[in-house]
Scaffold this active site. Structure first.
Site, PDB file in Angstrom:
ATOM      1  CE  LYS A  87      -4.257  -1.672   2.163  1.00 30.59           C
ATOM      2  NZ  LYS A  87      -5.202  -1.483   3.287  1.00 30.59           N
ATOM      3  CG  HIS A 116      -0.215  -3.960   9.687  1.00 35.86           C
ATOM      4  ND1 HIS A 116      -0.531  -4.877  10.670  1.00 35.86           N
ATOM      5  CD2 HIS A 116      -1.054  -4.226   8.651  1.00 35.86           C
ATOM      6  CE1 HIS A 116      -1.502  -5.660  10.244  1.00 35.86           C
ATOM      7  NE2 HIS A 116      -1.838  -5.281   9.021  1.00 35.86           N
ATOM      8  CG  HIS A 175      -7.979 -10.170   4.776  1.00 34.99           C
ATOM      9  ND1 HIS A 175      -6.944  -9.376   4.308  1.00 34.99           N
ATOM     10  CD2 HIS A 175      -8.353  -9.616   5.954  1.00 34.99           C
ATOM     11  CE1 HIS A 175      -6.726  -8.396   5.157  1.00 34.99           C
ATOM     12  NE2 HIS A 175      -7.552  -8.514   6.170  1.00 34.99           N
ATOM     13  CE1 TYR A 225      -4.258 -11.103  12.945  1.00 31.93           C
ATOM     14  CE2 TYR A 225      -2.856  -9.186  12.619  1.00 31.93           C
ATOM     15  CZ  TYR A 225      -3.789 -10.085  12.145  1.00 31.93           C
ATOM     16  OH  TYR A 225      -4.248  -9.968  10.856  1.00 31.93           O
ATOM     17  NE  ARG A 251      -2.807  -8.541   5.488  1.00 31.10           N
ATOM     18  CZ  ARG A 251      -1.627  -7.939   5.409  1.00 31.10           C
ATOM     19  NH1 ARG A 251      -0.625  -8.570   4.826  1.00 31.10           N
ATOM     20  NH2 ARG A 251      -1.450  -6.723   5.899  1.00 31.10           N
TER      21      ARG A 251
END
Length: 324
Positions: A177, A276, A250, A285, A253
């Site tokens: 991203k 991230h 996802h 998490y 992931r």
């Protein structure tokens, strides 16, 4: 939904700026455009006349119409960026969205596949590739192995270039991203699956010899689509005895991150591998870490061990239970 008049001109300028300055993906630009079109349609206002009250009422309307807080939060973020751009360009003297609070989003834990489920998927894909080493089966094994071994977003996986895979290279360079690059370790099993797929693909699909993509196709994009990946994963789940509703790229992931942390990986390392920008995103998490720490204290702390011994002594004093 369409944007007309002066709004169309201003939105196009905003999208061009986002595209050039942030190297935003096409899907991101489409999402921004949809969010702005929805605001203009529901609020009845336009770019130059919009006020903080217009935006507040718009967000309240989304809530009353049953839209999720995540949707409202994303649309407010789009409006903030849009009006900030206009302010920076001198087209507005203020940003009417800047002081509005984002809707509160409950932090829910992702639905994580168990390690047994992932093993069932990998074993099923491996059995299919071993018994019938067709291009489709070898590609399926390469997809599943790579998703679980690297934690890639599905958009990152399908846009991998063929030169990203090299026999002697233990990592992948991922362009994620915002155009940010990161290095992700590639395990031996995933790399072997990819190399075997590539060798077979070159023989069975010579028409794609000049394609730059790792997973080329005849579609408009020139590579495998995200939707197609989701379809083959659902089919694999059915064969492996895993609920198809629980499986997506996802979800693999999520499984990658959760299982790494459960086996002792560092949160910062997982953050870097997932791509991230902010560790707060990865902290969803940490429930895994909390459970691991609890077990560690129970197993290793001297006082906890004393409690276990005391409980054993108490049980021994009680003797066998009487039968009435």
């Amino acid at each position: 939904m369409t944007i007309t008049g002066q709004d169309r001109f201003l939105v196009e300028r905003f999208l061009e700026a986002v595209s050039s300055e942030r190297d935003a993906a096409a899907n991101t630009l489409l999402a921004y455009e949809r969010d702005l079109a929805d605001f203009f349609m529901r609020s009845g206002t336009d770019t130059m006349a919009a006020t903080p009250e217009d935006i507040r009422l718009y967000l309240e309307g989304l809530k009353q119409n049953g839209f999720a807080a995540t949707t409202a939060s994303r649309r407010l973020s789009t409006l903030r960026q849009y009006f900030l751009f206009l302010f920076g360009e001198g087209l507005r003297t203020d940003n009417p969205a800047i002081h509005l609070d984002s809707p509160r989003i409950p932090r829910s834990l992702p639905d994580v596949l168990r390690e047994e489920d992932v093993n069932a998927l990998l074993n099923t894909a491996k059995d299919k590739a071993d018994s019938q080493p067709t291009m489709a089966n070898l590609r399926l094994l390469a997809l599943v192995e790579t998703l679980y071994a690297t934690g890639l977003r599905v958009s990152e996986l399908v846009t991998l270039k063929r030169h990203a895979i090299r026999p002697q290279q233990p990592v992948l360079t991922i362009r994620g991203k915002g155009g940010h690059e990161r290095l992700v370790p590639l395990g031996t099993m995933a790399k072997d699956a990819l190399l075997l797929y590539l060798a077979t693909f070159a023989k069975e699909k010579p028409q794609f010899k000049d394609s730059p993509w790792l997973f080329p196709s005849h579609g408009a994009a020139g590579h495998l689509t995200r939707m197609r990946v989701q379809q083959v994963l659902k089919d694999l789940a059915r064969e492996a005895g895993v609920n198809p509703a629980r499986l997506s790229a996802h979800k693999l992931r999520h499984a990658f991150a959760t299982h790494l942390l459960a086996h002792g990986a560092d949160l910062r390392a997982v953050q870097k591998m997932l791509g991230h920008a902010d560790i707060s995103t990865t902290q969803i998490y940490t429930h895994v870490l909390e459970e691991r720490l609890r077990q560690l204290v129970e197993q290793k702390h001297p006082l906890a061990q004393n409690d276990v011994e005391a409980n054993k002594d108490n049980e021994a004093r009680k003797g066998p239970a009487s039968v009435n």
